[in-house]
Structure formats: structure tokens, C-alpha cells
Scaffold this active site. Structure first.
Site, short mmCIF file in Angstrom:
data_model
loop_
_atom_site.label_atom_id
_atom_site.label_comp_id
_atom_site.label_asym_id
_atom_site.label_seq_id
_atom_site.Cartn_x
_atom_site.Cartn_y
_atom_site.Cartn_z
N CYS A 278 0.83 -1.22 0.00
CA CYS A 278 0.00 0.00 0.00
C CYS A 278 0.86 1.26 0.00
CB CYS A 278 -0.88 0.03 1.23
SG CYS A 278 -2.12 -1.25 1.31
N CYS B 18 -1.94 -1.35 7.11
CA CYS B 18 -1.32 -0.02 7.20
C CYS B 18 -1.57 0.62 8.56
CB CYS B 18 -1.86 0.88 6.09
SG CYS B 18 -1.20 0.41 4.47
N GLU C 214 0.72 3.91 1.91
CA GLU C 214 1.14 4.35 3.25
C GLU C 214 2.40 3.61 3.67
OE1 GLU C 214 -1.78 3.28 2.17
OE2 GLU C 214 -3.39 3.68 3.60
N CYS D 220 -6.05 0.58 5.10
CA CYS D 220 -6.40 -0.80 5.43
C CYS D 220 -5.83 -1.17 6.80
CB CYS D 220 -5.87 -1.74 4.35
SG CYS D 220 -4.10 -2.06 4.46
O1 DUR Z 1 -4.57 1.41 2.86
C1 DUR Z 1 -4.63 1.16 1.66
C2 DUR Z 1 -5.61 0.33 1.10
C3 DUR Z 1 -5.47 -0.03 -0.22
N1 DUR Z 1 -4.42 0.44 -0.96
C4 DUR Z 1 -4.23 -0.04 -2.32
C5 DUR Z 1 -3.81 -1.49 -2.38
C6 DUR Z 1 -4.29 -1.89 -3.74
O2 DUR Z 1 -3.29 -1.60 -4.70
C7 DUR Z 1 -5.49 -1.00 -4.01
C8 DUR Z 1 -6.82 -1.70 -3.89
O3 DUR Z 1 -6.92 -2.36 -2.66
O4 DUR Z 1 -5.43 0.05 -3.05
C9 DUR Z 1 -3.51 1.31 -0.44
O5 DUR Z 1 -2.56 1.74 -1.11
N2 DUR Z 1 -3.67 1.69 0.85
ZN ZN Z 2 -2.88 -0.54 3.42
#
Ligand code: DUR
Ligand code: ZN
Length: 138
Positions: A63, A99, A65, A96
């Protein structure tokens, strides 16, 4: 909209969101087509950006973050003032669970959840991850 008291000025918040928006342009998300950007302020004022990085083996995705945090930690930073996260969401973008746990590890005190429409919300670590698992749980 500010929904919480913060130590940052409106201008500082907007600048950090702008850095996260720029970071999002680097997204590698050919599977979800959901771009996320993050910008992290270190204690010394330096800023690290991150985007989400997907993989054909979906579970290996990193992700935005965590990309920003891992970049900063790998350069020697462990103390942070704020993190902004942005995506093209209806409301402010919510990190998520994975993170949230990594944000918790480094005790990032102000987390700015934003979207591309200009909505944002500043939350504390306790709001983001209540009853969290940390070093004092061991
Ligand atoms: O906290 C989060 C949640 C999801 N995603 C990204 C992961 C994936 O590439 C897309 C869809 O889940 O979003 C993030 O970058 N940060
Ligand atoms: Zn995440």
C-alpha cells in the site's frame, strides 16, 4: 472540512495532501486500477512520498502508506509528525488494517485521510486503531 483539532495549519495540511496527490501519480495498480498516494512528514521536516505497488500475485501488493513509511525508515527516520493518504474515493480515504498497524508501530500522531475532491479528515492514532497491539502488549 476539518473534523478534529490538529497541530498543523490548514496550509500545511493542504501542502501535504498535494504531495500525496503527486505521489499517487506514480501508482502501479494495473489490477485494481485504484491509485493511492501518501506523504509522510518526518520529525526533521523531510517528506517521503509513496504509492501503492501491486503484483500479479495480488497478496504481495504494498500500500501507499507502507511504501512511504518503509522508504523513510530505510533512510534512517523513525519519528514522524504526520501522514496524508489520498485516493479517488467518495469520502476521505481509509487506510487498510495492515497499514493501520504499521502506522501504529511508528506512533504517527496525525493521519490525514483525503480524497481528490478536497474532502479530508484528520484523525489520531487512537481513532484510527483503537485497542491496538504494540510493543507494550508483548
Ligand atoms: O490502505 C490502503 C488500502 C489499499 N491500498 C491499495 C492497495 C491496492 O493496490 C489497491 C486496492 O486495494 O489500493 C492502499 O494503497 N492503501
Ligand atoms: Zn494498506
Amino acid at each position: 472540512m476539518i473534523e478534529k483539532e490538529t497541530h498543523m495549519t490548514e496550509q500545511e495540511i493542504q501542502k501535504l495532501i498535494e504531495r500525496a496527490i503527486v505521489a499517487r501519480e506514480k501508482t502501479y495498480s494495473p489490477y485494481s486500477h485504484f491509485g493511492v498516494g501518501a506523504a509522510l512528514v518526518c520529525e526533521d521536516g523531510s517528506i517521503y512520498e509513496g504509492c501503492n505497488i501491486e503484483n500479479a500475485s495480488y497478496g504481495l501488493t504494498n500500500c501507499a502508506e507502507r511504501t512511504a513509511i518503509f522508504k523513510a525508515v530505510s533512510e534512517g527516520h523513525t519519528k514522524f509528525n504526520a501522514l496524508a493518504v489520498v485516493a479517488d474515493t467518495e469520502g476521505p480515504c481509509a487506510p487498510c488494517g495492515a497499514c493501520r498497524q504499521v502506522i501504529s508501530e511508528f506512533e504517527i500522531p496525525q493521519i490525514i485521510l483525503a480524497n481528490l475532491k478536497g474532502n479530508y479528515r484528520v484523525v489520531s492514532l487512537d481513532e484510527l486503531l483503537p485497542f491496538r497491539f504494540g510493543a507494550d502488549s508483548l
